[in-house]
Enzyme design. Structure first.
Site, PDB file in Angstrom:
ATOM      1  CG  LEU A 101      -0.618  -5.780   4.426  1.00  0.00           C
ATOM      2  CD1 LEU A 101      -1.119  -4.968   5.607  1.00  0.00           C
ATOM      3  CD2 LEU A 101       0.640  -5.153   3.843  1.00  0.00           C
ATOM      4  CE  LYS A 107      -0.139   4.909   8.568  1.00  0.00           C
ATOM      5  NZ  LYS A 107      -0.986   3.776   8.972  1.00  0.00           N
ATOM      6  CG  HIS A 144      -0.281  -0.123   2.533  1.00  0.00           C
ATOM      7  ND1 HIS A 144       0.240  -1.308   2.982  1.00  0.00           N
ATOM      8  CD2 HIS A 144      -0.040   0.783   3.509  1.00  0.00           C
ATOM      9  CE1 HIS A 144       0.772  -1.126   4.189  1.00  0.00           C
ATOM     10  NE2 HIS A 144       0.612   0.132   4.523  1.00  0.00           N
ATOM     11  CD  GLU A 153       0.720 -26.721   4.577  1.00  0.00           C
ATOM     12  OE1 GLU A 153       0.708 -27.931   4.891  1.00  0.00           O
ATOM     13  OE2 GLU A 153       0.647 -25.797   5.433  1.00  0.00           O
ATOM     14  CG  ASN A 157       4.061   3.339  10.545  1.00  0.00           C
ATOM     15  OD1 ASN A 157       3.227   2.768  11.236  1.00  0.00           O
ATOM     16  ND2 ASN A 157       4.007   3.329   9.214  1.00  0.00           N
ATOM     17  CG  ASP A 182      -5.466 -40.907   6.179  1.00  0.00           C
ATOM     18  OD1 ASP A 182      -5.279 -41.712   7.109  1.00  0.00           O
ATOM     19  OD2 ASP A 182      -4.583 -40.584   5.368  1.00  0.00           O
TER      20      ASP A 182
END
Length: 617
Positions: free
Chosen positions: A117, A239, A69, A356, A177, A413
């Site tokens: 993110l 910031k 961003h 993963e 920040n 399983d």
């Protein structure tokens, strides 16, 4: 002008241009950009080794904006480096502009898309692995992370992997920040909290004032001098730094400044300084691995083999033929059969353990450098990494995913291990290919075909041994299908893939004794599906039953329905799929319980034919 004054001026210019870009767009994240401006100014002017005229040079460093961003800062940096003009900078977020709200590879200097993110550092790990173990080149990987994303588990998967692997060519620049989207971050300006965590994973850590250009310069130099461990530079920043109206103020996230002109004046006005980024030292060539003739495994018709085993043997053969093929594992290589590759090509095998997200991210990072990664785990467990796969599509990434233990056919399983959503999930990824072969020879040939197809390709394999239907000389193309049984007299068609191909053939034997000839389509390519074969089957037989070992939503049945969505007249069509939650049982019991076994398929076809025959009397 002294070096310190020049770096200060460059940081201010980056802030001004970030404010200007967001103001011109009427949206964006200037305050998140302003906090990291000094960090990027020093990096570009003093430490980055990059040739903007040759962004694909194997010797270039790699810069990943995990906090995507903060794109106004990245684009301001590109302007300062002479890569984009001021006019293009001010086209930010407009239709047709290369400068999108979050960076994508539409720009030649952006190697991976960011903005979801927690992904930049895991991808950076893949790039660093490529540099250290595959390319064997001295380039460095620099990843700018925001403090809010440091709560993502994927960041700590990356931290552990990098620390354990001793990736001294990787530097994480942590922009602390204090403020997130809706308020303060978890640890605020407690730099020690971040230091303890990073150090626990084996990282070299350096805490600095992120607006002190001399301290930043020294920290980067220390990172470059730490070849045995990755470095986390933990920078305390503000910031919105430099603009009093927004500096360290809540409520200013994700919006342009209300008075951009005043902020620009406070920052010292518009500048047009140029940074001459140091080009990497020439003369280094990436390492290459030996290559030879492709000799895929072959299986005798009528014999039995598991498609997961055929994958393992085929990717190993592919590794002998192609030095660019690598394999990544999620600690299930013995089950997926990726262990065959590991034994034959240990230098190109990467154990990612039960992580993963990191596995897929590392594959994305490696393909940036032209490697062809196959990432293998249970089909069900790719769901953990789905956001990484989604973002890989935005990155235009070239990765091969292999999911074993698909469907209820795995047996005892139980449902936690059964891939029952995977076809739907991977079909939904933009530009993806989804393949589900039913025997050894088709699996081997499709494994090889994946390497030649650019994009996200998914191969679904099965646990159990299944009969080999096709000879070793048969060809299998992405987008194709096979007709293991057909005649001009067929009264219905069963469309199947994987396990259900064999069940459909048994159903055809049952129905043949009843005078109902049945066509069987092996739709091994689910996306793209072979529409021409399906339309021909519909025209010839008028009735289609789709049988699949998958939930009914989004799988093979829906792929077939899509073919006939705009077709008039449409065939009569029935979907057989797993409709209730399975429990532990044998494979045969599972297929019968789900009503996708041979008897259930025969019953569905029989009922369809007789109902229509009764209606016509």
């Amino acid at each position: 002008m002294s070096q310190g004054a020049w770096l200060y001026e460059l940081g201010q210019q980056l802030r001004v241009d970030a404010v200007r870009a967001a103001d011109a767009a009427g949206s964006g994240h200037p305050t998140s950009s302003m906090s990291a401006a000094d960090l990027m100014a020093v990096l570009a002017a003093r430490h980055l080794r990059y040739d903007f005229d040759d962004p694909h040079s194997p010797e270039n460093d790699h810069l990943v904006f995990s906090k995507g961003h903060a794109s106004p800062l990245l684009y301001a940096l590109y302007k300062a480096c002479g890569a984009v003009s001021d006019t293009e900078l001010l086209s930010y977020r407009r239709r047709g502009s290369r400068l999108e709200g979050h960076p994508t590879p539409r720009l030649p200097w952006v190697e991976v898309a960011t903005g979801s993110l927690g992904q930049g550092l895991p991808v950076g790990v893949g790039m660093a692995l490529a540099g250290m173990h595959l390319d064997r080149l001295p380039y460095r990987v620099w990843v700018l992370c925001g403090d809010s994303e440091l709560t993502e588990g994927s960041v700590w998967e990356a931290m552990e992997y990098a620390g354990d692997s001793g990736l001294g060519n990787l530097t994480a620049i942590l922009d602390i920040n204090r403020l997130g989207q809706r308020g303060p971050t978890r640890h605020g300006w407690d730099l020690d909290a971040y230091q303890r965590r990073a150090a626990a994973f084996g990282w070299n850590t350096i805490e600095i004032d992120g607006h002190d250009t001399a301290a930043i310069d020294d920290a980067y130099a220390q990172a470059e001098a730490s070849p045995e461990r990755p470095t986390a530079i933990i920078a305390r920043t503000v910031k919105g730094a430099g603009a009093s109206a927004v500096a360290n103020q809540e409520g200013a996230h994700g919006k342009p400044l209300s008075d951009a002109e005043a902020a620009i004046a406070e920052l010292g006005g518009v500048r047009d300084n140029r940074v001459t980024v140091t080009r990497p030292e020439a003369g280094h060539q990436p390492h290459s691995f030996p290559e030879g003739r492709l000799e895929l495994p072959s299986y005798d018709t009528g014999s039995q083999t598991a498609t997961r085993s055929a994958f393992g043997e085929a990717v190993t053969a592919l590794g002998h033929a192609r030095g660019d093929v690598v394999v990544l594992d999620g600690e299930v290589a013995d089950s997926t059969r990726a262990q065959y590759f590991a034994k034959a090509h240990p230098e190109r095998f990467f154990e990612c353990y039960i992580a993963e997200q990191q596995m897929v991210a590392a594959a994305v990072g490696m393909q940036v450098r032209g490697w062809v990664p196959y990432a293998a785990t249970f089909a069900a467990f790719f769901s953990r990494a789905y956001d990484f796969i989604r973002m890989a599509a935005i990155s235009r990434a070239n990765i091969k995913l292999v999911g074993s233990h698909a469907g209820v056919a795995i047996g005892q399983d139980g449902p936690s291990q059964m891939g029952l959503e995977d076809i739907a999930a991977l079909r939904a990824v933009h530009g993806s290919v989804v393949l589900h072969p039913c025997d050894g020879n088709s699996t081997a040939r499709l494994t090889a075909a994946m390497a030649d197809h650019h994009g996200i390709t998914y191969l679904r394999t099965m646990r159990a041994d299944t009969p080999v239907l096709y000879g070793p000389d048969e060809t299998f193309e992405i987008g194709g299908s096979k007709l293991p049984r057909s005649s001009d007299a067929d009264q219905a068609t069963v469309v199947s893939a994987g396990t259900t191909v064999h069940e459909a053939l048994r159903a055809a034997d049952i129905l043949e004794r009843e005078g109902i000839p049945l066509r069987v389509v092996d739709a091994y390519s689910i996306k793209p599906v072979d529409a021409a074969t399906l339309r021909r089957a519909a025209a010839d037989t008028g009735r289609i039953v789709v049988a699949e070992d998958h939930w009914p939503e989004g799988g093979l049945g829906d792929a077939v329905l899509d073919v006939f969505a705009d077709t008039r007249p449409s065939p009569r069509l029935m979907k057989l799929a797993v409709s209730s939650m399975p429990a532990s049982a044998t494979p045969d019991e599972q297929l019968a319980e789900a009503r996708i076994d041979a008897e259930s398929i025969a019953e569905a076809v029989r009922a369809m034919v007789r109902q229509e025959e009764g209606a016509s009397v």
